[in-house]
Design a protein around this motif. Structure first.
Motif, PDB file in Angstrom:
ATOM      1  N   GLU A  26      -3.661 -11.778  11.609  1.00 22.05           N
ATOM      2  CA  GLU A  26      -2.787 -11.215  12.597  1.00 22.05           C
ATOM      3  C   GLU A  26      -2.563  -9.729  12.208  1.00 22.05           C
ATOM      4  N   ALA A  27      -2.735  -8.744  13.217  1.00 22.86           N
ATOM      5  CA  ALA A  27      -2.693  -7.322  12.859  1.00 22.86           C
ATOM      6  C   ALA A  27      -1.197  -6.785  13.245  1.00 22.86           C
ATOM      7  N   LYS A  28      -0.659  -5.985  12.426  1.00 23.44           N
ATOM      8  CA  LYS A  28       0.709  -5.623  12.943  1.00 23.44           C
ATOM      9  C   LYS A  28       0.597  -4.067  12.495  1.00 23.44           C
ATOM     10  N   LEU A  29       0.934  -3.394  13.702  1.00 21.22           N
ATOM     11  CA  LEU A  29       1.137  -1.982  13.488  1.00 21.22           C
ATOM     12  C   LEU A  29       2.103  -1.316  12.422  1.00 21.22           C
ATOM     13  N   CYS A  30       1.499  -0.772  11.678  1.00 21.73           N
ATOM     14  CA  CYS A  30       2.336  -0.420  10.376  1.00 21.73           C
ATOM     15  C   CYS A  30       2.577   1.002  10.364  1.00 21.73           C
ATOM     16  N   ALA A  79       3.375  -1.564   4.576  1.00 25.03           N
ATOM     17  CA  ALA A  79       2.018  -1.853   4.641  1.00 25.03           C
ATOM     18  C   ALA A  79       1.623  -2.863   3.724  1.00 25.03           C
ATOM     19  N   ALA A  80       1.922  -4.371   4.260  1.00 24.57           N
ATOM     20  CA  ALA A  80       1.704  -5.221   3.375  1.00 24.57           C
ATOM     21  C   ALA A  80       0.611  -6.296   4.108  1.00 24.57           C
ATOM     22  N   GLY A  81      -0.065  -6.649   3.288  1.00 28.04           N
ATOM     23  CA  GLY A  81      -1.249  -7.702   4.020  1.00 28.04           C
ATOM     24  C   GLY A  81      -2.590  -7.760   3.182  1.00 28.04           C
ATOM     25  N   GLU A  82      -3.573  -8.534   3.572  1.00 27.23           N
ATOM     26  CA  GLU A  82      -4.712  -8.505   2.756  1.00 27.23           C
ATOM     27  C   GLU A  82      -5.634  -7.218   3.168  1.00 27.23           C
ATOM     28  N   PHE A  85       0.817  -1.143   0.058  1.00 27.19           N
ATOM     29  CA  PHE A  85       0.128   0.044   0.046  1.00 27.19           C
ATOM     30  C   PHE A  85       0.774   1.139  -0.047  1.00 27.19           C
ATOM     31  N   HIS A  86       0.427   2.288  -0.772  1.00 29.34           N
ATOM     32  CA  HIS A  86       1.471   3.517  -0.902  1.00 29.34           C
ATOM     33  C   HIS A  86       1.059   4.212   0.518  1.00 29.34           C
ATOM     34  N   ALA A  87       2.071   4.978   1.008  1.00 34.45           N
ATOM     35  CA  ALA A  87       1.892   5.754   2.105  1.00 34.45           C
ATOM     36  C   ALA A  87       0.942   6.669   2.345  1.00 34.45           C
ATOM     37  N   GLY A  88       0.777   7.305   1.024  1.00 35.74           N
ATOM     38  CA  GLY A  88      -0.305   8.218   0.804  1.00 35.74           C
ATOM     39  C   GLY A  88      -1.932   7.666   1.042  1.00 35.74           C
ATOM     40  N   ILE A  89      -1.920   6.300   0.619  1.00 35.24           N
ATOM     41  CA  ILE A  89      -3.220   5.677   0.985  1.00 35.24           C
ATOM     42  C   ILE A  89      -3.516   5.127   2.438  1.00 35.24           C
ATOM     43  N   THR A  90      -2.165   4.789   3.093  1.00 36.43           N
ATOM     44  CA  THR A  90      -2.428   4.481   4.425  1.00 36.43           C
ATOM     45  C   THR A  90      -2.770   6.097   5.256  1.00 36.43           C
ATOM     46  N   ASP A 122      -5.166  10.308  17.779  1.00 32.74           N
ATOM     47  CA  ASP A 122      -3.985   9.455  17.550  1.00 32.74           C
ATOM     48  C   ASP A 122      -4.450   8.448  16.760  1.00 32.74           C
ATOM     49  N   VAL A 123      -3.729   8.166  15.892  1.00 34.59           N
ATOM     50  CA  VAL A 123      -4.318   7.279  14.885  1.00 34.59           C
ATOM     51  C   VAL A 123      -3.467   5.930  14.610  1.00 34.59           C
ATOM     52  N   GLU A 124      -3.834   4.747  14.826  1.00 35.13           N
ATOM     53  CA  GLU A 124      -2.834   3.393  14.423  1.00 35.13           C
ATOM     54  C   GLU A 124      -3.575   2.959  13.299  1.00 35.13           C
ATOM     55  N   VAL A 125      -2.534   2.682  12.352  1.00 35.45           N
ATOM     56  CA  VAL A 125      -2.776   1.653  11.139  1.00 35.45           C
ATOM     57  C   VAL A 125      -2.351   0.367  11.261  1.00 35.45           C
ATOM     58  N   PHE A 126      -3.244  -0.705  11.005  1.00 33.51           N
ATOM     59  CA  PHE A 126      -2.463  -2.068  11.200  1.00 33.51           C
ATOM     60  C   PHE A 126      -2.388  -2.643   9.939  1.00 33.51           C
ATOM     61  N   ALA A 127      -1.508  -3.377   9.559  1.00 33.23           N
ATOM     62  CA  ALA A 127      -1.579  -4.321   8.240  1.00 33.23           C
ATOM     63  C   ALA A 127      -1.872  -5.721   8.595  1.00 33.23           C
ATOM     64  N   VAL A 128      -3.113  -6.099   8.093  1.00 33.13           N
ATOM     65  CA  VAL A 128      -3.712  -7.617   8.746  1.00 33.13           C
ATOM     66  C   VAL A 128      -3.346  -8.417   7.526  1.00 33.13           C
ATOM     67  N   GLN A 129      -2.648  -9.760   8.100  1.00 39.92           N
ATOM     68  CA  GLN A 129      -2.461 -10.745   7.300  1.00 39.92           C
ATOM     69  C   GLN A 129      -2.675 -12.007   8.287  1.00 39.92           C
ATOM     70  N   ASP A 130      -3.446 -13.064   7.352  1.00 34.84           N
ATOM     71  CA  ASP A 130      -3.722 -14.288   8.002  1.00 34.84           C
ATOM     72  C   ASP A 130      -4.367 -13.954   9.539  1.00 34.84           C
TER      73      ASP A 130
END
Lengths: 153, 153, 153, 153
Positions: free
Chosen positions: D129-133, D97-100, D57-62, D119-127
């Protein structure tokens, strides 16, 4: 909350030693009160000579202890033969920094070989009550194989 | 470069008076050297008690004069019966803040009734040469009909 | 204005090739219009499907072209066998992003072996007049000896 | 965690209605999945046309979904006859920002009559599992007595 394991078992002494060499901390009267893996707290008692025009702590002083709290939180996780450098931070001032003292708590959000990101909260403490007055988001760089001491001479 | 016309003809005296009430500026030895419409410069001679662990100016001190330079640049354009408040800033540290003195130049990027955005450059000066060592992007709020002085008592 | 000499004489082709692989640029209709040493401009014509609730360009879209303009400005100065990564940026939205198109101009403020700092201005263009509507301060990382292409598979 | 009480009982409908008018959300396929007092979550399934050059995902989309998540978290607490405007934000990109899909969770840190900090947190979710990205620190402005709809015509 992530649990971190410092690479250097002597991280506490290393951080305290570095803090003691930050001459600005002595000038303003800041104290290092907590050093844990990925977390550092610095406190600053109120003094009338640390203020902006309304008599509150100046935002730059809030930044000074916030920057060091985050920087040293990162430094707890660094290797023994490294130094720490702030590359940038952003601070939001949420409420007047008014009270008996400030408490800055820096926490590692994301450690990395080259860059470490920290989240810092600064509280204004009055009559035992701590109010969040500033928030920092900060990037630190690990300077590998670089002494944390000043250049000679 | 945009040319600004201050709403308050006495903006210079108002800025100088407010700066004189920022007690932290006296503690660290900062001097207000330029006050123009939308532009303020603050200089800070080197002192060994303003430093981080390597003997350079601490990032918080660079932030302190940067924040006031931008804040007062904004304040030059504010109405007479107002005060100024920093709501947030971001600082990038581009080079070691090493030299005989720092010079922080704040400029209004976008004035507004409620919010003013400033761009601040901090230079490290050594042997007459000024090197850009930090850059701030900052938001200031106009507090309309609020005194710039401390609350009584 | 600093004059930069790219380490890679083929920097233009390298930037254009990388931009062409940023699929989001095609989706939104962004165009790479200028690639110079340390400077990149990206333009984005208005479309009704790029907006926030008032019908102006969404701040995230302003960020998208601003981030790529700064990232590729940095990338012009990187070595041939490297890739570029944004580590962080801050954006101030100065005016509504309203107009026929946006123009994002990224400039290298401070190049470095590991980190490069860029300053990005985004203009809203209407009837031939360009109005500054956003300002970014951004940190890019050079990923040495890393392909700029997607992982295989 | 602070508990907030919205001034407008119809805050959910107001936020959903505004989100539906953000045309960029439809273009990229973002979904509003949670609207609570002071908290909003937006999810974005992976698509090959939302990416930067490495296929993430492009940082601008995040930034786009992060900005809207924080903006609408703030908007849940605003009065009925108001609109919301982002004045600035800072984003740190902590991991690819890699994931489903991405999940952006915006939370109000400090509400205010004029400015609200999120305060905003964005997570990349894969299988699963959510990882703070990514992490954002953001300032929103309440536009009192201003419609949240586009100007007529």
């Amino acid at each position: 909350m992530t649990v971190f394991t410092p690479a250097d078992p002597a991280y506490q002494a290393r951080v305290r030693d570095s803090f003691a060499r930050q001459s600005i901390m002595a000038l303003i009267g800041a104290e290092l009160v907590r050093v844990e893996p990925g977390l550092v707290e610095i406190q600053l008692p109120y003094r009338a000579d640390l203020c902006q025009q309304h008599g509150f702590f100046h935002a730059g002083i809030t930044s000074t202890i916030g920057d060091s709290a985050g920087g040293y939180a990162a430094y707890t996780l660094f290797p023994a033969d490294s130094s720490v450098l702030t590359t940038e931070f952003k601070i939001n001032l949420l409420a007047p920094a008014a009270g008996e003292r400030l408490s800055a708590v820096g926490r590692v959000l994301k450690p990395g070989r080259s860059l470490t990101i920290c989240d810092v909260e600064v509280f204004a403490v009055q009559d035992g009550e701590a109010k969040l007055c500033a928030k920092l988001l900060q990037t630190l760089m690990t300077m590998h194989r670089k002494t944390d001491r000043p250049p000679p001479g």
